[in-house]
Design a protein around this motif. Sequence first.
Motif, short mmCIF file in Angstrom:
data_model
loop_
_atom_site.label_atom_id
_atom_site.label_comp_id
_atom_site.label_asym_id
_atom_site.label_seq_id
_atom_site.Cartn_x
_atom_site.Cartn_y
_atom_site.Cartn_z
N THR A 41 0.83 -1.21 0.00
CA THR A 41 0.00 0.00 0.00
C THR A 41 0.87 1.26 0.00
O THR A 41 0.47 2.29 -0.52
CB THR A 41 -0.91 0.02 1.24
N VAL A 42 2.05 1.14 0.61
CA VAL A 42 3.03 2.24 0.65
C VAL A 42 4.40 1.64 0.37
O VAL A 42 4.76 0.61 0.95
CB VAL A 42 3.03 2.94 2.02
N ILE A 43 5.16 2.28 -0.52
CA ILE A 43 6.50 1.80 -0.88
C ILE A 43 7.51 2.90 -0.66
O ILE A 43 7.32 4.04 -1.11
CB ILE A 43 6.55 1.34 -2.35
N GLY A 44 8.59 2.57 0.02
CA GLY A 44 9.70 3.50 0.20
C GLY A 44 10.90 3.00 -0.58
O GLY A 44 11.30 1.85 -0.42
N LEU A 45 11.45 3.83 -1.43
CA LEU A 45 12.63 3.48 -2.21
C LEU A 45 13.81 4.30 -1.72
O LEU A 45 13.80 5.53 -1.80
CB LEU A 45 12.39 3.74 -3.70
N ILE A 46 14.82 3.62 -1.21
CA ILE A 46 16.04 4.27 -0.78
C ILE A 46 17.20 3.83 -1.68
O ILE A 46 17.76 4.61 -2.42
CB ILE A 46 16.34 3.98 0.71
N ASP A 47 17.53 2.54 -1.61
CA ASP A 47 18.65 2.02 -2.38
C ASP A 47 18.19 1.22 -3.59
O ASP A 47 17.15 0.53 -3.54
CB ASP A 47 19.52 1.11 -1.50
N GLY A 48 18.97 1.29 -4.66
CA GLY A 48 18.70 0.50 -5.85
C GLY A 48 20.00 0.06 -6.50
O GLY A 48 21.00 0.79 -6.45
N ASN A 49 20.01 -1.11 -7.05
CA ASN A 49 21.19 -1.61 -7.76
C ASN A 49 21.17 -1.16 -9.22
O ASN A 49 20.10 -0.91 -9.79
CB ASN A 49 21.26 -3.13 -7.69
N PHE A 50 22.35 -1.09 -9.83
CA PHE A 50 22.47 -0.67 -11.22
C PHE A 50 23.77 -1.24 -11.77
O PHE A 50 24.37 -2.11 -11.17
CB PHE A 50 22.45 0.87 -11.33
N GLU A 51 24.19 -0.81 -12.88
CA GLU A 51 25.43 -1.17 -13.56
C GLU A 51 25.39 -2.59 -14.11
O GLU A 51 25.43 -2.80 -15.32
CB GLU A 51 26.65 -1.00 -12.65
N TYR A 52 25.33 -3.62 -13.24
CA TYR A 52 25.34 -4.99 -13.71
C TYR A 52 23.92 -5.58 -13.81
O TYR A 52 23.75 -6.71 -14.28
CB TYR A 52 26.19 -5.87 -12.80
N VAL A 53 22.94 -4.84 -13.34
CA VAL A 53 21.53 -5.24 -13.44
C VAL A 53 20.73 -4.03 -13.89
O VAL A 53 21.18 -2.89 -13.75
CB VAL A 53 20.98 -5.77 -12.09
N ASP A 196 18.65 11.27 5.60
CA ASP A 196 17.45 11.34 4.77
C ASP A 196 16.66 10.04 4.82
O ASP A 196 15.42 10.05 4.82
CB ASP A 196 17.84 11.65 3.32
N ALA A 197 17.37 8.91 4.85
CA ALA A 197 16.69 7.62 4.90
C ALA A 197 15.89 7.46 6.19
O ALA A 197 14.76 6.95 6.18
CB ALA A 197 17.69 6.48 4.76
N LEU A 198 16.46 7.89 7.30
CA LEU A 198 15.76 7.80 8.58
C LEU A 198 14.51 8.69 8.56
O LEU A 198 13.48 8.35 9.16
CB LEU A 198 16.68 8.19 9.73
N GLU A 199 14.61 9.81 7.88
CA GLU A 199 13.44 10.68 7.73
C GLU A 199 12.35 9.98 6.92
O GLU A 199 11.15 10.10 7.23
CB GLU A 199 13.84 11.98 7.05
N LEU A 200 12.76 9.22 5.91
CA LEU A 200 11.78 8.46 5.12
C LEU A 200 11.12 7.38 5.98
O LEU A 200 9.90 7.16 5.89
CB LEU A 200 12.44 7.83 3.90
N PHE A 201 11.90 6.70 6.83
CA PHE A 201 11.31 5.70 7.72
C PHE A 201 10.20 6.32 8.56
O PHE A 201 9.13 5.73 8.73
CB PHE A 201 12.38 5.14 8.67
N GLU A 202 10.45 7.49 9.11
CA GLU A 202 9.45 8.15 9.94
C GLU A 202 8.21 8.50 9.14
O GLU A 202 7.07 8.37 9.62
CB GLU A 202 10.04 9.41 10.60
N ALA A 203 8.41 8.97 7.92
CA ALA A 203 7.27 9.30 7.06
C ALA A 203 6.44 8.05 6.76
O ALA A 203 5.20 8.09 6.77
CB ALA A 203 7.76 9.93 5.76
N LEU A 204 7.12 6.93 6.50
CA LEU A 204 6.41 5.68 6.23
C LEU A 204 5.60 5.23 7.45
O LEU A 204 4.46 4.77 7.31
CB LEU A 204 7.39 4.58 5.84
N ARG A 205 6.19 5.36 8.63
CA ARG A 205 5.49 4.94 9.85
C ARG A 205 4.19 5.72 10.05
O ARG A 205 3.19 5.18 10.52
CB ARG A 205 6.39 5.13 11.07
#
Length: 242
Positions: A41-53, A196-205
């Motif tokens: 219902t809610v998705i938080g995106l912080i890290d993503g892989n790239f280069e080899y995928v 910034d990631a910790l701020e996103l956690f709080e927003a998600l909560r």
Amino acid sequence: MKIVFVGPTVPDAATLVGDALAVRPPATQGDILRAVYDGATVIGLIDGNFEYVAPVWHKEILFALSLGVTVLGAASMGALRAAECAAFGMVGIGEIFRQYMADETADDSDVALLHAPEELGYTALTVPLVNLRATLRHLTEQNRLTATDAAEIADVAADLFYKERTWNAILGHAGLSAHIDAAMLRAEYVDQKRIDALELFEALRRMPAERHAPPQDWTFNTTSLWATMLSQLPLTDEKSDA
């Protein structure tokens, strides 16, 4: 269900969020789509892989938004995608997102870093440029580093490939280490990505675990490329959540 994709930015994410959020590894192409099909219902995106995928595709973010899924981004790949998809309703969180929106940061590699695998705790092996700049700002504001030295360090770091952006490489270039207190830089390091990631956690909560009404000002277009992706992507993922 609230899902967050995170890895090296907050290696201890699972411990920090407990049962409040479902933690999954850094996202690649198709992972946002899988989360939608899994009932997110809610998705938080912080890290993503790239280069080899293949990295997270903008189209799958738009698909999630079109179904009323709230999608937030911050800190790393999330901040970049949030800036690119803000016009469609993706919510950006934090200082790094603000920098991308204001064109103060433009390059994808400004948030990139080389790190150890999950099994070794995602240990950082290089310095993300956004964190270095935050550290330099902090030290100049405290009058512990001159603006000239800060600008020189930032320029040197920006010229390095992100996989080579270590403290030794930065400070060893052009003899910077001779007149810069390297120990001070390390001791006063500002991890803006984590902040910034910790701020996103709080927003998600704080957000309700429910989907909202689909957007009324744009319509998701099912293109032939999107249909091809759906036909090729297994929507039952054998990987376990991190």
